[in-house]
Motif scaffolding. Sequence first.
Motif, PDB file in Angstrom:
ATOM      1  N   GLY A   6      -4.654  -4.483   1.745  1.00 34.45           N
ATOM      2  CA  GLY A   6      -3.002  -3.868   1.027  1.00 34.45           C
ATOM      3  C   GLY A   6      -4.304  -2.931  -0.825  1.00 34.45           C
ATOM      4  N   ASN A  26      -0.038   3.826   1.400  1.00 32.93           N
ATOM      5  CA  ASN A  26      -0.536   4.532   2.469  1.00 32.93           C
ATOM      6  C   ASN A  26       0.093   3.583   3.815  1.00 32.93           C
ATOM      7  OD1 ASN A  26      -2.088   7.099   1.304  1.00 32.93           O
ATOM      8  ND2 ASN A  26      -3.785   6.288   2.784  1.00 32.93           N
ATOM      9  N   ALA A  27       0.334   4.227   5.181  1.00 39.38           N
ATOM     10  CA  ALA A  27       0.311   3.442   6.246  1.00 39.38           C
ATOM     11  C   ALA A  27      -0.796   4.223   7.008  1.00 39.38           C
ATOM     12  CB  ALA A  27       2.024   4.085   6.899  1.00 39.38           C
ATOM     13  N   CYS A  28      -2.005   3.853   7.204  1.00 36.63           N
ATOM     14  CA  CYS A  28      -3.556   5.031   7.854  1.00 36.63           C
ATOM     15  C   CYS A  28      -2.869   4.540   9.706  1.00 36.63           C
ATOM     16  CB  CYS A  28      -3.823   4.043   7.535  1.00 36.63           C
ATOM     17  SG  CYS A  28      -4.610   4.561   6.021  1.00 36.63           S
ATOM     18  N   PHE A  62      -5.340   3.469  11.625  1.00 37.04           N
ATOM     19  CA  PHE A  62      -6.441   3.204  11.685  1.00 37.04           C
ATOM     20  C   PHE A  62      -6.210   1.336  10.812  1.00 37.04           C
ATOM     21  CE2 PHE A  62      -7.482   5.872   8.327  1.00 37.04           C
ATOM     22  CZ  PHE A  62      -7.665   5.600   7.618  1.00 37.04           C
ATOM     23  N   CYS A  63      -5.954   1.211   9.826  1.00 41.45           N
ATOM     24  CA  CYS A  63      -5.585  -0.159   9.182  1.00 41.45           C
ATOM     25  C   CYS A  63      -5.386  -0.942   9.940  1.00 41.45           C
ATOM     26  CB  CYS A  63      -4.487  -0.066   9.081  1.00 41.45           C
ATOM     27  SG  CYS A  63      -3.695  -1.444   6.642  1.00 41.45           S
ATOM     28  N   ASN A  73      -7.899   3.754  -2.046  1.00 44.27           N
ATOM     29  CA  ASN A  73      -7.421   4.492  -0.610  1.00 44.27           C
ATOM     30  C   ASN A  73      -7.504   6.021  -2.812  1.00 44.27           C
ATOM     31  OD1 ASN A  73      -4.566   4.662  -3.104  1.00 44.27           O
ATOM     32  ND2 ASN A  73      -3.588   3.743  -0.867  1.00 44.27           N
ATOM     33  N   ARG A  98      -4.768  -3.865   9.061  1.00 44.85           N
ATOM     34  CA  ARG A  98      -3.053  -4.668   9.019  1.00 44.85           C
ATOM     35  C   ARG A  98      -2.805  -4.461   9.649  1.00 44.85           C
ATOM     36  NH1 ARG A  98      -0.431  -3.041   3.704  1.00 44.85           N
ATOM     37  NH2 ARG A  98      -0.554  -0.858   5.016  1.00 44.85           N
ATOM     38  N   CYS A 102       0.889  -1.423  -0.153  1.00 40.38           N
ATOM     39  CA  CYS A 102      -0.419   0.313  -0.383  1.00 40.38           C
ATOM     40  C   CYS A 102       1.048   1.012   0.173  1.00 40.38           C
ATOM     41  CB  CYS A 102      -1.200  -0.112   1.311  1.00 40.38           C
ATOM     42  SG  CYS A 102      -2.207   1.145   1.124  1.00 40.38           S
TER      43      CYS A 102
HETATM   44  S1  SF4 Z   1      -6.465   0.989   5.320  1.00 43.16           S
HETATM   45 FE1  SF4 Z   1      -6.004   0.933   3.470  1.00 43.16          FE
HETATM   46  S2  SF4 Z   1      -5.378   2.357   2.490  1.00 43.16           S
HETATM   47 FE2  SF4 Z   1      -4.716   2.005   4.754  1.00 43.16          FE
HETATM   48  S3  SF4 Z   1      -2.532   1.248   4.972  1.00 43.16           S
HETATM   49 FE3  SF4 Z   1      -4.381   0.156   5.326  1.00 43.16          FE
HETATM   50  S4  SF4 Z   1      -4.768  -0.523   3.380  1.00 43.16           S
HETATM   51 FE4  SF4 Z   1      -3.800   1.256   2.893  1.00 43.16          FE
END
Ligand code: SF4
Length: 195
Positions: A70, A22-24, A26-27, A98, A29, A20
């Motif tokens: 991702g 981004n590194a949100c 709130f992700c 995203n 993951r 990805c």
């Molecule tokens: S929430 Fe979505 S956009 Fe944000 S880091 Fe996780 S996979 Fe990427």
Amino acid sequence: MDTLVYPIGNKLYINLTNACTNACEFCIRNGREGMGGGSLWLEKEHSTEEYLALMPQRGEYAEVVFCGFGEPILRLDTLLALGTELKNRGIPVRLNTNGQGNLIYQRNIAPALSAAVDTVSISLNAPTAEEYDALCHSSFGTAAFEGLLSFAEECKRAGMRTVLSVVDTIGEAKIAACRKITDSLGVELRVRVFE
Ligand code: SF4
């Protein structure tokens, strides 16, 4: 064994990549293995053919959604091949993204996407570039926000149903500011209940 597709309710989700831009904060993951049971961490990226073999027939699911652990647009060729096949089978296709596809490829990919996707759902997350950056930490920095807004416009122009989403926890004032943005773009705003 990697989870390439996973059902939730009457929808089938396609897990194309763990990468990805981004590194949100709130992700999901961060601290979770996956959705709907199995792990969505992939040991490797899989071929288009492997995914094609797993695609449903018309009537099996109400919708197929590109939405993994991702950013699906990072695997654009596979996404286009699968989405086109699904649409040919008469199955509605949604892409959760995203919205940084045009920044990633440095060109307008919306016309190509429209052959493979019916609905594009873009995470807006915040009403300003600074607030978006503080939450999402894109590799494009504060340019990510303008990039996703212009991507949304192009998706709408290319004929896809285009939805920008926020979670309800950002509060009413920010939701109102996000609604001004979606109204000005002529796209939908979806306020998701944060789980
Ligand atoms: S929430 Fe979505 S956009 Fe944000 S880091 Fe996780 S996979 Fe990427």
